[in-house]
Scaffold this active site. Structure first.
Site, PDB file in Angstrom:
ATOM      1  N   PHE A  79      -0.372  -2.142  -9.066  1.00  0.00           N
ATOM      2  CA  PHE A  79       0.871  -2.612  -9.676  1.00  0.00           C
ATOM      3  C   PHE A  79       0.845  -2.517 -11.199  1.00  0.00           C
ATOM      4  CE2 PHE A  79       1.707  -4.449  -5.503  1.00  0.00           C
ATOM      5  CZ  PHE A  79       3.072  -4.200  -5.381  1.00  0.00           C
ATOM      6  N   GLU A  80      -0.299  -2.721 -11.816  1.00  0.00           N
ATOM      7  CA  GLU A  80      -0.386  -2.586 -13.267  1.00  0.00           C
ATOM      8  C   GLU A  80      -0.306  -1.126 -13.680  1.00  0.00           C
ATOM      9  OE1 GLU A  80      -0.389  -4.798 -15.619  1.00  0.00           O
ATOM     10  OE2 GLU A  80      -0.548  -6.612 -14.380  1.00  0.00           O
ATOM     11  N   GLY A  81      -0.949  -0.260 -12.900  1.00  0.00           N
ATOM     12  CA  GLY A  81      -0.943   1.162 -13.213  1.00  0.00           C
ATOM     13  C   GLY A  81      -1.913   1.493 -14.350  1.00  0.00           C
TER      14      GLY A  81
END
Length: 299
Positions: A79-81
């Site tokens: 999700f942070e990438g």
């Protein structure tokens, strides 16, 4: 009349009275560590020691005794990438960038010690992430007063990493969890999907993934989750919701053992059946046929 102090990351401390600033103290950034201390402690009050008080001895800080598991770490990374992996003469590297509010960031959302022009490898980015997560692991361990499993712990660490430890400390989610109400606590995750008062799809996806991990369910499907049409009883004075979606819902409820008419209108009987079904399946009993209720019904 109410008055409080508000700390800013640039070191300014504002005195606020009834939502109006009345004074500002410029500390030239020296309150940075105090801000972090306030963000990562579940303490509910503070006191000012007398001038002659002798500071007590404190043991050396220890590494958190409990760590996020691999599923939780993977969830945060997905999700942070990993921001813009580049190729240079010495191999792959990642360069620091400014986030939307101007904070220098690198890797998977890490900000501690990051500066303009900083470059690191992918392996260094992972180590930085694990290091930055440590304080959230400690915060969760300090905040939770009941026995939880590794998936529950890891979901809470992910939540705190994104929203901040203070958000967890002050949340209904934590209050319910510490009362032993695990399902009710899990249902609080999706409520944290707003920024600036607006629902953000990325947050909606992440909160549902964290909820799934908390319940030891598959979470990766929520990486691409999209909201579907919600079915519910109309507000008083509004026309009843109707159509093929309602008809499919009613058929599923009949299949689940409820004696209702399949007429395509979301009336009181359908609403009652939905609530009874949600109660039986330990879902949020709200009469709203959202994604979770649809999934359990198989529609």
């Amino acid at each position: 009349m109410s008055r409080w102090l508000e700390f800013f990351n640039d070191g300014r401390v504002y005195e606020i009275e009834d939502d109006q600033p009345i004074n500002v103290i410029k500390t030239e950034g020296i309150v940075g560590e105090l801000i972090e201390a306030l963000q990562f402690t579940p303490a509910e009050k503070f006191t000012i020691a007398p001038p002659d008080a002798v500071p007590p001895d404190v043991p050396e800080p220890r590494r958190p005794m409990r760590e996020i598991n691999q599923e939780g770490l993977k969830l945060i990374q997905r999700f942070e990438g990993l921001h813009e992996l580049k190729q240079g003469s010495q191999g792959e590297y990642i360069e620091a960038y400014q986030d939307p509010v101007g904070v220098w960031t690198i890797g998977w959302g890490c900000t501690e010690g990051v500066y303009e022009g900083m470059k690191i490898t992918r392996a260094q980015a992972e180590e930085m992430l694990k290091k930055e997560i440590e304080k959230f692991e400690t915060a969760v361990a300090n905040a939770v007063k009941v026995q939880i499993n590794d998936n529950q712990f890891s979901a809470l660490v992910s939540f705190s990493y994104k929203q901040g430890a203070r958000a967890l400390f002050e949340s209904t989610l934590l209050k319910l969890l510490n009362q032993g109400k695990f399902q009710e606590a899990a249902d609080e995750f999706p409520r944290w999907d707003k920024a600036g008062g607006q629902v953000l799809l990325g947050l909606s996806r992440r909160r549902r993934a964290e909820r799934a991990l908390f319940l030891s369910q598959s979470w990766e499907e929520f990486l691409t989750w999209k909201p579907s049409r919600v079915l519910r009883l109309a507000e008083p004075g509004q026309p009843l919701m109707q159509g093929e979606d309602v008809r499919q819902l009613q058929k599923a409820l009949v299949k689940a053992g409820f004696n209702i008419q399949v007429d395509g209108f979301f009336g009181n009987d359908t609403d009652k059946a939905v609530r009874q079904f949600q109660q039986q399946k330990r879902l949020s009993v709200d009469g709203i046929v959202g994604d979770e209720t649809r999934r359990v019904l198989g529609i």
